[in-house]
Every structure is written in C-alpha cells, then in structure tokens.
Design a protein around this motif. Structure first.
Motif, PDB file in Angstrom:
ATOM      1  N   GLU A 118       1.064  -1.237  -0.021  1.00 14.47           N
ATOM      2  CA  GLU A 118      -0.342  -0.033   0.199  1.00 14.47           C
ATOM      3  C   GLU A 118       1.094   0.904   0.236  1.00 14.47           C
ATOM      4  O   GLU A 118       0.034   2.777  -0.107  1.00 14.47           O
ATOM      5  CB  GLU A 118      -1.265   0.048   1.042  1.00 14.47           C
ATOM      6  N   VAL A 119       2.201   1.580   0.174  1.00 17.12           N
ATOM      7  CA  VAL A 119       3.462   2.318  -0.127  1.00 17.12           C
ATOM      8  C   VAL A 119       2.740   2.911  -1.353  1.00 17.12           C
ATOM      9  O   VAL A 119       3.093   2.468  -2.109  1.00 17.12           O
ATOM     10  CB  VAL A 119       4.881   1.985   0.838  1.00 17.12           C
ATOM     11  N   ASP A 120       3.137   4.201  -1.147  1.00 18.17           N
ATOM     12  CA  ASP A 120       3.286   4.972  -2.443  1.00 18.17           C
ATOM     13  C   ASP A 120       4.258   4.840  -3.487  1.00 18.17           C
ATOM     14  O   ASP A 120       5.157   4.770  -2.829  1.00 18.17           O
ATOM     15  CB  ASP A 120       3.506   6.219  -2.141  1.00 18.17           C
ATOM     16  N   ARG A 121       4.024   3.711  -4.514  1.00 20.84           N
ATOM     17  CA  ARG A 121       5.440   3.015  -5.553  1.00 20.84           C
ATOM     18  C   ARG A 121       5.673   5.134  -5.639  1.00 20.84           C
ATOM     19  O   ARG A 121       7.514   4.606  -5.733  1.00 20.84           O
ATOM     20  CB  ARG A 121       4.149   3.255  -6.757  1.00 20.84           C
ATOM     21  N   GLY A 122       5.161   6.027  -5.149  1.00 16.77           N
ATOM     22  CA  GLY A 122       5.867   7.069  -5.857  1.00 16.77           C
ATOM     23  C   GLY A 122       7.483   7.123  -4.769  1.00 16.77           C
ATOM     24  O   GLY A 122       8.469   7.826  -5.679  1.00 16.77           O
ATOM     25  N   ARG A 123       6.915   7.153  -4.038  1.00 18.15           N
ATOM     26  CA  ARG A 123       8.514   6.658  -2.789  1.00 18.15           C
ATOM     27  C   ARG A 123       9.402   6.461  -3.000  1.00 18.15           C
ATOM     28  O   ARG A 123      10.522   6.943  -2.882  1.00 18.15           O
ATOM     29  CB  ARG A 123       7.779   7.090  -1.908  1.00 18.15           C
ATOM     30  N   ILE A 124       8.442   4.619  -3.402  1.00 23.67           N
ATOM     31  CA  ILE A 124       9.789   3.851  -3.608  1.00 23.67           C
ATOM     32  C   ILE A 124      11.120   4.150  -4.728  1.00 23.67           C
ATOM     33  O   ILE A 124      11.954   4.407  -4.367  1.00 23.67           O
ATOM     34  CB  ILE A 124       9.512   2.229  -3.568  1.00 23.67           C
ATOM     35  N   GLU A 125       9.779   4.835  -5.829  1.00 25.33           N
ATOM     36  CA  GLU A 125      10.912   4.877  -7.485  1.00 25.33           C
ATOM     37  C   GLU A 125      11.961   5.817  -6.778  1.00 25.33           C
ATOM     38  O   GLU A 125      12.675   6.022  -7.449  1.00 25.33           O
ATOM     39  CB  GLU A 125      10.054   5.443  -8.194  1.00 25.33           C
ATOM     40  N   ALA A 126      11.166   7.333  -5.832  1.00 24.66           N
ATOM     41  CA  ALA A 126      12.420   8.327  -5.401  1.00 24.66           C
ATOM     42  C   ALA A 126      13.342   7.637  -4.940  1.00 24.66           C
ATOM     43  O   ALA A 126      14.806   8.119  -5.685  1.00 24.66           O
ATOM     44  CB  ALA A 126      11.340   9.229  -5.186  1.00 24.66           C
ATOM     45  N   VAL A 127      13.145   6.870  -4.168  1.00 21.73           N
ATOM     46  CA  VAL A 127      14.383   6.251  -3.584  1.00 21.73           C
ATOM     47  C   VAL A 127      15.703   5.069  -4.103  1.00 21.73           C
ATOM     48  O   VAL A 127      16.550   5.542  -3.721  1.00 21.73           O
ATOM     49  CB  VAL A 127      14.242   5.433  -2.033  1.00 21.73           C
ATOM     50  N   ILE A 128      14.881   4.683  -5.172  1.00 19.61           N
ATOM     51  CA  ILE A 128      15.961   3.943  -6.329  1.00 19.61           C
ATOM     52  C   ILE A 128      16.816   5.045  -6.942  1.00 19.61           C
ATOM     53  O   ILE A 128      17.401   4.807  -6.934  1.00 19.61           O
ATOM     54  CB  ILE A 128      14.641   3.393  -6.817  1.00 19.61           C
ATOM     55  N   ALA A 129      16.082   5.943  -7.624  1.00 17.30           N
ATOM     56  CA  ALA A 129      16.854   6.906  -8.116  1.00 17.30           C
ATOM     57  C   ALA A 129      17.647   7.979  -7.046  1.00 17.30           C
ATOM     58  O   ALA A 129      18.465   7.913  -8.076  1.00 17.30           O
ATOM     59  CB  ALA A 129      15.552   7.827  -8.649  1.00 17.30           C
ATOM     60  N   MET A 130      17.501   7.481  -6.236  1.00 12.26           N
ATOM     61  CA  MET A 130      18.590   8.215  -5.786  1.00 12.26           C
ATOM     62  C   MET A 130      19.861   7.480  -5.285  1.00 12.26           C
ATOM     63  O   MET A 130      20.832   8.307  -4.184  1.00 12.26           O
ATOM     64  CB  MET A 130      18.242   9.238  -4.591  1.00 12.26           C
ATOM     65  N   GLY A 131      19.265   6.388  -5.572  1.00  9.30           N
ATOM     66  CA  GLY A 131      20.669   5.428  -5.735  1.00  9.30           C
ATOM     67  C   GLY A 131      20.693   5.070  -3.997  1.00  9.30           C
ATOM     68  O   GLY A 131      21.744   4.001  -3.587  1.00  9.30           O
ATOM     69  N   GLY A 132      19.204   5.080  -3.521  1.00 11.89           N
ATOM     70  CA  GLY A 132      19.101   4.183  -2.474  1.00 11.89           C
ATOM     71  C   GLY A 132      19.533   2.723  -2.236  1.00 11.89           C
ATOM     72  O   GLY A 132      18.991   2.010  -3.549  1.00 11.89           O
ATOM     73  N   THR A 133      19.869   1.830  -1.320  1.00 14.74           N
ATOM     74  CA  THR A 133      20.048   0.246  -1.097  1.00 14.74           C
ATOM     75  C   THR A 133      18.434  -0.101  -1.000  1.00 14.74           C
ATOM     76  O   THR A 133      18.066   0.639  -0.045  1.00 14.74           O
ATOM     77  CB  THR A 133      21.450   0.496  -0.076  1.00 14.74           C
ATOM     78  N   GLN A 134      18.237  -1.567  -1.445  1.00 14.88           N
ATOM     79  CA  GLN A 134      16.983  -2.123  -0.753  1.00 14.88           C
ATOM     80  C   GLN A 134      17.366  -2.208   0.932  1.00 14.88           C
ATOM     81  O   GLN A 134      15.970  -1.899   1.278  1.00 14.88           O
ATOM     82  CB  GLN A 134      17.181  -3.453  -0.969  1.00 14.88           C
ATOM     83  N   TRP A 135      18.375  -2.228   1.534  1.00 17.22           N
ATOM     84  CA  TRP A 135      17.910  -2.072   3.025  1.00 17.22           C
ATOM     85  C   TRP A 135      17.180  -0.974   3.312  1.00 17.22           C
ATOM     86  O   TRP A 135      16.927  -0.525   4.235  1.00 17.22           O
ATOM     87  CB  TRP A 135      19.273  -2.097   4.051  1.00 17.22           C
ATOM     88  N   HIS A 136      18.113   0.593   2.642  1.00 24.24           N
ATOM     89  CA  HIS A 136      17.493   1.912   3.036  1.00 24.24           C
ATOM     90  C   HIS A 136      16.307   1.979   2.938  1.00 24.24           C
ATOM     91  O   HIS A 136      15.538   2.620   2.922  1.00 24.24           O
ATOM     92  CB  HIS A 136      18.191   2.504   2.269  1.00 24.24           C
ATOM     93  N   LEU A 137      15.941   1.546   1.697  1.00 20.97           N
ATOM     94  CA  LEU A 137      14.656   1.724   0.709  1.00 20.97           C
ATOM     95  C   LEU A 137      13.497   0.661   2.186  1.00 20.97           C
ATOM     96  O   LEU A 137      12.633   1.283   2.856  1.00 20.97           O
ATOM     97  CB  LEU A 137      14.574   0.318   0.067  1.00 20.97           C
ATOM     98  N   VAL A 138      13.358  -0.873   2.587  1.00 25.80           N
ATOM     99  CA  VAL A 138      12.767  -1.015   3.767  1.00 25.80           C
ATOM    100  C   VAL A 138      12.476  -0.809   5.412  1.00 25.80           C
ATOM    101  O   VAL A 138      11.857  -0.529   5.733  1.00 25.80           O
ATOM    102  CB  VAL A 138      13.234  -2.466   3.737  1.00 25.80           C
TER     103      VAL A 138
END
Length: 222
Positions: A118-138
C-alpha cells in the motif's frame, strides 16, 4: 459453583488469565520476529518487487499459503511430536507457544506484505532513483510508511493469538481454554465457563481498543 469456594474460583481464574497473557505475549514476540522478515521478503522478492527472486518468493508463498489454510486444531495435534522434541513436553503454556506461533506467523507475514504493497510507489521509485539501497528502502521508507497498517495488522494478529491460546487448552496448553475445559465443561460448571468467556471477550476488547487508538494517533500525526 458446584462445591468450589469463591477463593478457589478466583485463584483458578486469575492464574489461567496470567497463563493466557503469557502465551499471547510470547507467541506475539516470536510471530513478529518470524512474520515481519518473511512478509518483507514476500513483498520485495515477488515479480513486481524491488528485488525479484522467484526462487525465494515461490517457496515462501507456498509456506504461507499452507500455514494459513491448515486449520489450527489440526496443526495443534500435528505439531505434538515437534513440540515435545523442542520443549520436552506438550503440556503447559510454554509448550503451547510453539504451535500458536507456527499457526500465526503466516497470517501476519501476509498482512506485512499487503501493508507494504500500500506504500506509495512514487516514494519507492524516488529512493531508488537517488541510489538508495534495498536496506534503506525497507528501513527508511517501506516500514515507516506502512506503520499504521502494520499496527492494525498486529492488533488483528493479537486477537487471533488470544483465540489460538484458548484452543490450545484442548491439548492441555493451559490458560483460559484449559480452565474452561477442565473446570467448566468436564465438571458441568457453567459459572466457570461463563467467566472464562467473559475474560476472553474483555481481553479481545482491550487489545482491539488499544490497537485502534494507536492507529488513530499515527494516522492523525501524518
């Protein structure tokens, strides 16, 4: 109360309530420790997840689906040898924690997966675009953003655990369920039966009320 003194009645009810709270608290801890990482893995490893891994997702999905589909009373009986091997006995509140946890964690894992979805997909994509790791994303996005839904899921799981703890009385698991069977049903003591039902209802009400208040406050802060 069929020859039972009030002091004896009160003592049995208080002890059984304490055993139920012990079972629910310990099972909730283990359910959280197992179900949370399993739920996170279910979400991130699925086909549309942030780390698609079919070799992990399929076995986990199968495990969770089997765990949710299997009736708890069957699981109680089926796990008797495993519980005896692990704890050394199948009787008592500590032994009952084993089947209660194994029956509850698949349910909670699926709740975690759905909450993260249910988490906004845009936030996830933003973190990925900024180079965030999977651990940071979670840890920095998924879990904090899904916190209200997770608290709601924990509340539902706790209510289910209370029900499971009562059913564990069938195999001598202690607590209110065991009290209702041994001192209520088997001795035709309707007062004891009614008292255990009332206490169980009060426990469910208290857990649900507390969970709803926490979810409301978190939602209000957001």
């Amino acid at each position: 109360m069929r020859g039972m003194s009030w002091d004896r009645f009160q003592s049995l009810l208080l002890n059984a309530t304490g055993e139920t709270l012990y079972m629910v608290a310990l099972a909730a801890l283990f359910t959280l420790l197992i179900g949370l990482p399993v739920g996170v893995l279910l979400f991130i490893t699925r086909a549309e997840g942030i780390w698609p891994q079919r070799a992990i997702a399929q076995p986990l999905n199968l495990l969770v689906n089997i765990g949710r589909a299997l009736p708890f009373i069957i699981l109680l009986i089926a796990l008797i040898p495993f519980t005896r091997l692990l704890i050394g006995t199948t009787l008592g509140s500590t032994a009952a924690v084993v089947p209660i946890t194994l029956g509850a964690f698949p349910f909670f894992a699926r709740i975690v997966e759905n909450a993260l979805a249910e988490v906004d997909r845009g936030r996830i994509e933003a973190v990925i675009a900024m180079g965030g790791t999977q651990w940071h994303l979670v840890s920095r996005v998924l879990l904090p953003e899904a916190l209200p839904a997770l608290i709601g899921g924990i509340t539902l799981t706790l209510v289910m655990l209370i029900g499971f703890s009562a059913m564990a009385g069938v195999i001598g698991g202690g607590g209110l369920g065991d009290l209702a069977i041994r001192y209520g049903y088997q001795r035709f003591n309707n007062t004891m039966m009614i008292a255990t039902v009332i206490v169980l209802l009060l426990l469910v009400w208290a857990v649900q009320k507390l969970g709803d208040c926490v979810v409301h406050r978190l939602a209000h802060r957001r």
